[in-house]
Design a protein around this motif. Structure first.
Motif, PDB file in Angstrom:
ATOM      1  N   ASP A   8      20.648  48.575  49.172  1.00 32.76           N
ATOM      2  CA  ASP A   8      20.481  49.650  50.475  1.00 32.76           C
ATOM      3  C   ASP A   8      21.855  49.442  51.405  1.00 32.76           C
ATOM      4  OD1 ASP A   8      19.612  47.248  51.034  1.00 32.76           O
ATOM      5  OD2 ASP A   8      18.296  47.985  52.580  1.00 32.76           O
ATOM      6  N   HIS A   9      22.427  48.793  51.075  1.00 32.89           N
ATOM      7  CA  HIS A   9      23.853  48.577  52.136  1.00 32.89           C
ATOM      8  C   HIS A   9      25.090  49.153  51.356  1.00 32.89           C
ATOM      9  CE1 HIS A   9      21.095  45.301  53.819  1.00 32.89           C
ATOM     10  NE2 HIS A   9      21.446  45.927  54.751  1.00 32.89           N
ATOM     11  N   ALA A  10      25.505  49.907  51.931  1.00 33.73           N
ATOM     12  CA  ALA A  10      26.885  50.576  51.348  1.00 33.73           C
ATOM     13  C   ALA A  10      27.889  49.812  51.263  1.00 33.73           C
ATOM     14  CB  ALA A  10      27.128  51.818  52.122  1.00 33.73           C
ATOM     15  N   VAL A  11      28.229  48.676  52.153  1.00 34.49           N
ATOM     16  CA  VAL A  11      29.098  47.848  51.948  1.00 34.49           C
ATOM     17  C   VAL A  11      28.939  47.005  50.844  1.00 34.49           C
ATOM     18  CG1 VAL A  11      30.234  45.862  53.193  1.00 34.49           C
ATOM     19  CG2 VAL A  11      29.420  48.003  54.584  1.00 34.49           C
ATOM     20  N   VAL A  12      27.745  46.387  50.755  1.00 35.47           N
ATOM     21  CA  VAL A  12      27.673  45.656  49.545  1.00 35.47           C
ATOM     22  C   VAL A  12      27.729  46.392  48.200  1.00 35.47           C
ATOM     23  CG1 VAL A  12      25.676  44.468  48.352  1.00 35.47           C
ATOM     24  CG2 VAL A  12      25.653  44.385  50.672  1.00 35.47           C
ATOM     25  N   ARG A  13      27.157  47.624  48.178  1.00 37.47           N
ATOM     26  CA  ARG A  13      27.630  48.545  46.778  1.00 37.47           C
ATOM     27  C   ARG A  13      29.080  48.631  46.708  1.00 37.47           C
ATOM     28  NH1 ARG A  13      23.548  51.891  49.181  1.00 37.47           N
ATOM     29  NH2 ARG A  13      25.201  53.498  49.731  1.00 37.47           N
ATOM     30  N   SER A  14      29.860  48.797  47.543  1.00 37.72           N
ATOM     31  CA  SER A  14      31.357  49.033  47.393  1.00 37.72           C
ATOM     32  C   SER A  14      31.961  47.624  47.240  1.00 37.72           C
ATOM     33  CB  SER A  14      31.739  49.604  48.904  1.00 37.72           C
ATOM     34  OG  SER A  14      31.346  50.620  49.252  1.00 37.72           O
ATOM     35  N   GLY A  15      31.566  46.670  47.798  1.00 37.42           N
ATOM     36  CA  GLY A  15      32.058  45.283  47.311  1.00 37.42           C
ATOM     37  C   GLY A  15      31.853  45.042  45.814  1.00 37.42           C
ATOM     38  N   PHE A  16      30.529  45.090  45.588  1.00 31.20           N
ATOM     39  CA  PHE A  16      30.353  44.845  43.963  1.00 31.20           C
ATOM     40  C   PHE A  16      31.081  45.726  43.214  1.00 31.20           C
ATOM     41  CE2 PHE A  16      26.495  42.505  45.693  1.00 31.20           C
ATOM     42  CZ  PHE A  16      26.705  41.277  45.241  1.00 31.20           C
ATOM     43  N   ALA A  17      31.099  46.871  43.354  1.00 30.42           N
ATOM     44  CA  ALA A  17      31.795  47.796  42.602  1.00 30.42           C
ATOM     45  C   ALA A  17      33.194  47.650  42.477  1.00 30.42           C
ATOM     46  CB  ALA A  17      31.680  49.329  43.172  1.00 30.42           C
ATOM     47  N   MET A  18      33.949  47.117  43.437  1.00 33.10           N
ATOM     48  CA  MET A  18      35.296  46.734  43.454  1.00 33.10           C
ATOM     49  C   MET A  18      35.514  45.629  42.632  1.00 33.10           C
ATOM     50  SD  MET A  18      36.586  47.115  47.356  1.00 33.10           S
ATOM     51  CE  MET A  18      38.181  46.141  46.851  1.00 33.10           C
ATOM     52  N   ILE A  19      34.710  44.430  42.614  1.00 34.76           N
ATOM     53  CA  ILE A  19      34.735  43.456  41.691  1.00 34.76           C
ATOM     54  C   ILE A  19      34.332  43.610  40.211  1.00 34.76           C
ATOM     55  CG2 ILE A  19      33.541  41.168  41.136  1.00 34.76           C
ATOM     56  CD1 ILE A  19      32.752  41.038  43.844  1.00 34.76           C
ATOM     57  N   ILE A  20      33.440  44.688  39.974  1.00 36.33           N
ATOM     58  CA  ILE A  20      33.196  45.011  38.709  1.00 36.33           C
ATOM     59  C   ILE A  20      34.079  45.794  37.889  1.00 36.33           C
ATOM     60  CG2 ILE A  20      31.618  46.394  37.286  1.00 36.33           C
ATOM     61  CD1 ILE A  20      29.252  45.342  39.170  1.00 36.33           C
ATOM     62  N   ASN A  21      34.663  46.741  38.614  1.00 31.80           N
ATOM     63  CA  ASN A  21      35.802  47.729  38.179  1.00 31.80           C
ATOM     64  C   ASN A  21      36.867  47.104  37.946  1.00 31.80           C
ATOM     65  OD1 ASN A  21      33.960  49.951  38.088  1.00 31.80           O
ATOM     66  ND2 ASN A  21      34.569  50.581  40.210  1.00 31.80           N
ATOM     67  N   PHE A  22      37.040  45.983  38.584  1.00 33.94           N
ATOM     68  CA  PHE A  22      38.401  45.055  38.271  1.00 33.94           C
ATOM     69  C   PHE A  22      38.408  44.463  37.121  1.00 33.94           C
ATOM     70  CE2 PHE A  22      41.246  41.418  38.690  1.00 33.94           C
ATOM     71  CZ  PHE A  22      42.444  41.835  39.164  1.00 33.94           C
ATOM     72  N   GLN A  23      37.247  44.425  36.249  1.00 37.96           N
ATOM     73  CA  GLN A  23      37.123  43.952  35.099  1.00 37.96           C
ATOM     74  C   GLN A  23      37.304  44.816  33.943  1.00 37.96           C
ATOM     75  OE1 GLN A  23      36.464  40.651  35.110  1.00 37.96           O
ATOM     76  NE2 GLN A  23      36.390  41.163  37.390  1.00 37.96           N
ATOM     77  N   ASP A  24      38.163  44.557  32.912  1.00 36.42           N
ATOM     78  CA  ASP A  24      38.732  45.489  31.754  1.00 36.42           C
ATOM     79  C   ASP A  24      37.399  46.059  30.956  1.00 36.42           C
ATOM     80  OD1 ASP A  24      41.267  44.863  32.716  1.00 36.42           O
ATOM     81  OD2 ASP A  24      41.685  43.566  31.034  1.00 36.42           O
ATOM     82  N   ASP A  25      36.320  45.002  30.858  1.00 33.76           N
ATOM     83  CA  ASP A  25      35.297  45.847  30.127  1.00 33.76           C
ATOM     84  C   ASP A  25      34.172  46.420  30.780  1.00 33.76           C
ATOM     85  OD1 ASP A  25      34.749  43.384  31.237  1.00 33.76           O
ATOM     86  OD2 ASP A  25      33.715  42.471  29.348  1.00 33.76           O
TER      87      ASP A  25
END
Length: 215
Positions: A8-25
């Motif tokens: 429910d927190h946009a900042v949390v969603r964005s932060g986790f998305a950055m970490i995940i999208n940095f992974q090649d797979d």
């Protein structure tokens, strides 16, 4: 692997998305702000992994949404993101179909490892609570006594408990969870009876002790 993030927190969603999208797979294909939206995104994208926050009021909580999504989309593996570190709460999460449990303050590499482990068919348990979990499984055949009534609560009662403790009224809770006021009143009465509590201050104190209030 395709991943949906529900928090429910946009900042949390964005932060986790950055970490995940940095992974090649890994790729974040959608995000959601509550359980209802999470269900819709899973239905639309059919992701490999759903990262699900447990506490997402207003709207449907992660605990209830986890059970629904696991039943309707079993091919999507659910990894819980939460600040809760109580092993009893973990049992309810696993019973509802989650494949893992990661605390939000975990290092980035721990989150990535948990996603890969769950994707490969494993179950990830945060090291901080692994010992308690093993102890509970060893004693799983023992009957629940009055000193541990929390285990007797239903999934919906566990969902309503922190909302009552935070001061929400029956009508507000009913609107958040999309159920009737009478249903809220019934669950509230049952959980108070099971926990042998008489007043809201007692309920607040209990919720604080169980770490169910993530202010």
């Amino acid at each position: 692997m395709k991943i949906v993030i529900a928090d429910d927190h946009a900042v949390v969603r964005s932060g986790f998305a950055m970490i995940i999208n940095f992974q090649d797979d890994m790729e974040v294909v959608a995000t959601a702000a509550d359980g209802i939206e999470a269900y819709k995104m899973v239905s639309k994208h059919r992701p490999d992994i759903l990262l699900m926050d447990l506490s997402m009021p207003p709207g449907e909580s992660g605990l209830i949404a986890t059970a629904k999504i696991n039943e309707d989309f079993p091919e999507t593996k659910i990894l819980i993101l939460t600040m809760y570190d109580d092993e009893e709460y973990l049992f309810h999460v696993l019973k509802n179909g989650a494949r893992g449990y990661v605390l939000k303050n975990s290092p980035d590499e721990q989150l990535v490892s948990a996603i890969r482990m769950v994707h490969q068919g494993g179950i990830y348990i945060h090291p901080q609570i692994a010992t308690s979990l093993v102890r509970e499984f060893i004693n799983k055949d023992q009957r629940v006594d009055e000193s541990n009534p929390y285990q007797l609560l239903s999934t919906r009662e566990i969902e309503i408990l922190p909302l009552v403790a935070k001061g929400y009224g029956n009508k507000e809770i009913a609107e958040m969870l999309h159920i009737s006021v009478k249903t809220v009143e019934a669950h509230k009465a049952k959980l108070m009876d099971k926990l042998n509590l008489k007043t809201r201050p007692e309920l607040v104190e209990y919720a604080l002790k169980k770490k169910l209030l993530d202010f």
